[in-house]
Design a protein around this motif. Structure first.
Motif, PDB file in Angstrom:
ATOM      1  N   VAL A 169       0.831  -1.211   0.000  1.00  0.00           N
ATOM      2  CA  VAL A 169       0.000   0.000   0.000  1.00  0.00           C
ATOM      3  C   VAL A 169       0.861   1.255   0.000  1.00  0.00           C
ATOM      4  CG1 VAL A 169      -1.637   1.349   1.364  1.00  0.00           C
ATOM      5  CG2 VAL A 169      -1.993  -1.102   1.069  1.00  0.00           C
ATOM      6  N   THR A 170       1.880   1.287   0.859  1.00  0.00           N
ATOM      7  CA  THR A 170       2.729   2.480   0.914  1.00  0.00           C
ATOM      8  C   THR A 170       3.517   2.656  -0.383  1.00  0.00           C
ATOM      9  OG1 THR A 170       4.437   1.173   2.059  1.00  0.00           O
ATOM     10  CG2 THR A 170       2.945   2.469   3.423  1.00  0.00           C
ATOM     11  N   GLY A 171       3.936   1.538  -0.985  1.00  0.00           N
ATOM     12  CA  GLY A 171       4.623   1.627  -2.271  1.00  0.00           C
ATOM     13  C   GLY A 171       3.710   2.164  -3.358  1.00  0.00           C
ATOM     14  N   LEU A 172       2.476   1.677  -3.369  1.00  0.00           N
ATOM     15  CA  LEU A 172       1.490   2.148  -4.344  1.00  0.00           C
ATOM     16  C   LEU A 172       1.196   3.631  -4.142  1.00  0.00           C
ATOM     17  CD1 LEU A 172      -0.644   1.594  -6.541  1.00  0.00           C
ATOM     18  CD2 LEU A 172      -2.194   0.838  -4.728  1.00  0.00           C
ATOM     19  N   ALA A 173       1.033   4.025  -2.890  1.00  0.00           N
ATOM     20  CA  ALA A 173       0.762   5.433  -2.591  1.00  0.00           C
ATOM     21  C   ALA A 173       1.919   6.313  -3.050  1.00  0.00           C
ATOM     22  CB  ALA A 173       0.522   5.613  -1.092  1.00  0.00           C
ATOM     23  N   GLY A 174       3.142   5.845  -2.829  1.00  0.00           N
ATOM     24  CA  GLY A 174       4.310   6.617  -3.241  1.00  0.00           C
ATOM     25  C   GLY A 174       4.365   6.828  -4.747  1.00  0.00           C
ATOM     26  N   LYS A 175       4.028   5.790  -5.500  1.00  0.00           N
ATOM     27  CA  LYS A 175       4.045   5.905  -6.961  1.00  0.00           C
ATOM     28  C   LYS A 175       2.958   6.868  -7.448  1.00  0.00           C
ATOM     29  CE  LYS A 175       5.918   1.245  -7.617  1.00  0.00           C
ATOM     30  NZ  LYS A 175       7.247   1.708  -8.048  1.00  0.00           N
ATOM     31  N   LEU A 176       1.809   6.839  -6.795  1.00  0.00           N
ATOM     32  CA  LEU A 176       0.728   7.752  -7.178  1.00  0.00           C
ATOM     33  C   LEU A 176       1.061   9.196  -6.815  1.00  0.00           C
ATOM     34  CD1 LEU A 176      -2.223   5.426  -6.229  1.00  0.00           C
ATOM     35  CD2 LEU A 176      -1.990   6.560  -8.444  1.00  0.00           C
ATOM     36  N   TRP A 191       2.791  10.778 -20.265  1.00  0.00           N
ATOM     37  CA  TRP A 191       3.966   9.965 -19.942  1.00  0.00           C
ATOM     38  C   TRP A 191       3.987   9.594 -18.460  1.00  0.00           C
ATOM     39  CZ3 TRP A 191       4.781   8.754 -24.537  1.00  0.00           C
ATOM     40  CH2 TRP A 191       4.719   9.691 -25.563  1.00  0.00           C
ATOM     41  N   ALA A 192       3.556  10.529 -17.631  1.00  0.00           N
ATOM     42  CA  ALA A 192       3.517  10.241 -16.196  1.00  0.00           C
ATOM     43  C   ALA A 192       2.530   9.114 -15.903  1.00  0.00           C
ATOM     44  CB  ALA A 192       3.130  11.499 -15.418  1.00  0.00           C
ATOM     45  N   ILE A 193       1.382   9.143 -16.572  1.00  0.00           N
ATOM     46  CA  ILE A 193       0.363   8.116 -16.342  1.00  0.00           C
ATOM     47  C   ILE A 193       0.805   6.778 -16.925  1.00  0.00           C
ATOM     48  CG2 ILE A 193      -2.005   7.428 -16.888  1.00  0.00           C
ATOM     49  CD1 ILE A 193      -2.783  10.370 -16.756  1.00  0.00           C
ATOM     50  N   SER A 194       1.471   6.816 -18.075  1.00  0.00           N
ATOM     51  CA  SER A 194       1.966   5.581 -18.682  1.00  0.00           C
ATOM     52  C   SER A 194       3.005   4.912 -17.782  1.00  0.00           C
ATOM     53  CB  SER A 194       2.580   5.890 -20.053  1.00  0.00           C
ATOM     54  OG  SER A 194       3.148   4.727 -20.615  1.00  0.00           O
ATOM     55  N   THR A 195       3.934   5.715 -17.273  1.00  0.00           N
ATOM     56  CA  THR A 195       4.957   5.183 -16.362  1.00  0.00           C
ATOM     57  C   THR A 195       4.321   4.648 -15.089  1.00  0.00           C
ATOM     58  OG1 THR A 195       6.579   6.777 -17.208  1.00  0.00           O
ATOM     59  CG2 THR A 195       7.041   5.763 -15.065  1.00  0.00           C
ATOM     60  N   LEU A 196       3.319   5.362 -14.597  1.00  0.00           N
ATOM     61  CA  LEU A 196       2.614   4.944 -13.388  1.00  0.00           C
ATOM     62  C   LEU A 196       1.967   3.580 -13.586  1.00  0.00           C
ATOM     63  CD1 LEU A 196       1.296   5.486 -10.583  1.00  0.00           C
ATOM     64  CD2 LEU A 196      -0.580   6.588 -11.829  1.00  0.00           C
ATOM     65  N   ALA A 197       1.261   3.410 -14.696  1.00  0.00           N
ATOM     66  CA  ALA A 197       0.536   2.161 -14.934  1.00  0.00           C
ATOM     67  C   ALA A 197       1.473   0.966 -14.951  1.00  0.00           C
ATOM     68  CB  ALA A 197      -0.232   2.252 -16.254  1.00  0.00           C
ATOM     69  N   LYS A 198       2.627   1.122 -15.604  1.00  0.00           N
ATOM     70  CA  LYS A 198       3.563   0.002 -15.688  1.00  0.00           C
ATOM     71  C   LYS A 198       4.172  -0.321 -14.326  1.00  0.00           C
ATOM     72  CE  LYS A 198       7.502  -1.831 -18.246  1.00  0.00           C
ATOM     73  NZ  LYS A 198       7.965  -2.551 -17.054  1.00  0.00           N
ATOM     74  N   SER A 199       4.628   0.711 -13.621  1.00  0.00           N
ATOM     75  CA  SER A 199       5.299   0.471 -12.343  1.00  0.00           C
ATOM     76  C   SER A 199       4.325  -0.060 -11.298  1.00  0.00           C
ATOM     77  CB  SER A 199       5.962   1.753 -11.839  1.00  0.00           C
ATOM     78  OG  SER A 199       5.000   2.762 -11.592  1.00  0.00           O
ATOM     79  N   VAL A 200       3.105   0.472 -11.301  1.00  0.00           N
ATOM     80  CA  VAL A 200       2.097   0.011 -10.340  1.00  0.00           C
ATOM     81  C   VAL A 200       1.701  -1.429 -10.636  1.00  0.00           C
ATOM     82  CG1 VAL A 200      -0.338   0.260  -9.718  1.00  0.00           C
ATOM     83  CG2 VAL A 200       1.158   2.241  -9.674  1.00  0.00           C
ATOM     84  N   GLY A 201       1.491  -1.721 -11.909  1.00  0.00           N
ATOM     85  CA  GLY A 201       1.098  -3.080 -12.276  1.00  0.00           C
ATOM     86  C   GLY A 201       2.126  -4.109 -11.855  1.00  0.00           C
ATOM     87  N   ASP A 202       3.401  -3.820 -12.103  1.00  0.00           N
ATOM     88  CA  ASP A 202       4.469  -4.766 -11.754  1.00  0.00           C
ATOM     89  C   ASP A 202       4.605  -4.932 -10.246  1.00  0.00           C
ATOM     90  OD1 ASP A 202       4.979  -5.098 -14.425  1.00  0.00           O
ATOM     91  OD2 ASP A 202       6.696  -3.724 -14.481  1.00  0.00           O
ATOM     92  N   SER A 203       4.610  -3.814  -9.516  1.00  0.00           N
ATOM     93  CA  SER A 203       4.837  -3.887  -8.072  1.00  0.00           C
ATOM     94  C   SER A 203       3.670  -4.546  -7.351  1.00  0.00           C
ATOM     95  CB  SER A 203       5.091  -2.487  -7.498  1.00  0.00           C
ATOM     96  OG  SER A 203       3.955  -1.660  -7.652  1.00  0.00           O
ATOM     97  N   VAL A 204       2.453  -4.246  -7.782  1.00  0.00           N
ATOM     98  CA  VAL A 204       1.282  -4.849  -7.141  1.00  0.00           C
ATOM     99  C   VAL A 204       1.232  -6.348  -7.419  1.00  0.00           C
ATOM    100  CG1 VAL A 204      -1.245  -4.960  -7.182  1.00  0.00           C
ATOM    101  CG2 VAL A 204      -0.094  -2.750  -7.040  1.00  0.00           C
ATOM    102  N   THR A 205       1.541  -6.735  -8.645  1.00  0.00           N
ATOM    103  CA  THR A 205       1.555  -8.167  -8.977  1.00  0.00           C
ATOM    104  C   THR A 205       2.570  -8.916  -8.125  1.00  0.00           C
ATOM    105  OG1 THR A 205       0.859  -7.763 -11.264  1.00  0.00           O
ATOM    106  CG2 THR A 205       1.955  -9.857 -10.806  1.00  0.00           C
TER     107      THR A 205
END
Length: 249
Positions: A169-176, A191-205
């Motif tokens: 959760v804290t990692g996800l919050a930090g990325k957002l 670009w910010a949203i594209s980078t967010l989607a990739k990093s969030v998807g990988d870390s949450v998985t």
């Protein structure tokens, strides 16, 4: 793994993890909504292709956020029961095992040293009873330790689960937070949203996969309920499930 000296040793990090989870979720949801508001503000300057790309990535991010929220909802439902489980585990050690184990020495140590000189049938009967009493004491100590350990394994798995969930959760919050900071202009927004989607998807998985591993430990501990039944149903030192009587009649 042996329980520590106090339930606070595990209760405090468990509660701290939930404090971090609540704060992190509030931050994550708030920043996600902030990014969506940014998109709405700049959409008139964005073409259809850019808007489609942004929506696709926002949907990916929303999916990851919802997956974490589902885990958080389940964890919050079990916070108080787990705290109770931790407390009970330590009570089996402190309130049952410890005082009962003190009796192990008492049952065979005569109060009067002259008792050692006692002979005959009565002395033999007394000594036989004392041996059974000590065996019952030692068996009760083993049973209380076993039950405490069983409860502790379940509680410990839940504590580890909460701590890992807090990290997710804290990692996800930090990325957002980072994405919301970077998505302040119409140029940087896609670009910010594209980078967010990739990093969030990988870390949450990755994080959810770790939770599955921890969850399996919990399931394994629950599956050992047969061992509890075996311990409780073993009356070899406690005839009929009762304490061996020193005097009958």
């Amino acid at each position: 793994m042996q329980p520590g000296t106090s339930d606070l040793e595990y209760g405090e990090p468990f509660n701290m993890a939930f404090d971090q989870i609540r704060l992190g979720i509030d931050t994550a949801v708030g920043k996600f909504n902030e990014i969506v508001d940014q998109v709405k503000e700049w959409k008139w300057l964005l073409g259809p292709a850019a808007l489609w790309w942004i929506k696709h990535n926002l949907d990916t991010t929303r999916g990851a956020l919802n997956a974490v929220l589902d885990q958080v909802d389940r964890a919050l439902e079990h916070q108080l029961p787990v705290l109770s489980l931790i407390n009970i585990s330590f009570r089996w050690v402190n309130d049952v095992k410890r005082p009962v184990s003190d009796l192990s020495f008492v049952t065979t140590e005569p109060v009067d040293e002259n008792l050692a000189k006692w002979t005959g049938d009565a002395a033999s009967a007394y000594n036989a009873k004392a041996v059974k009493q000590k065996a019952a004491v030692d068996e009760s100590v083993l049973k209380s330790e076993f039950i405490s350990q069983w409860l502790f394994k379940i509680a410990k798995a839940n504590v580890d689960y909460a701590v890992q969930l807090a990290k997710i959760v804290t990692g996800l919050a930090g990325k957002l937070v980072q994405a919301a900071t970077e998505a302040t202009t119409v140029i940087d927004l896609p670009w910010a949203i594209s980078t967010l989607a990739k990093s969030v998807g990988d870390s949450v998985t990755d994080g959810l996969n770790t939770l599955l591993t921890i969850g399996q430990r919990f399931v394994d501990a629950l599956g050992n309920v047969r061992d509890i039944a075996t311990q409780v149903g073993d009356y070899s030192k406690l005839p009929g499930g009762q304490w061996p009587q020193a005097v009958r009649g």
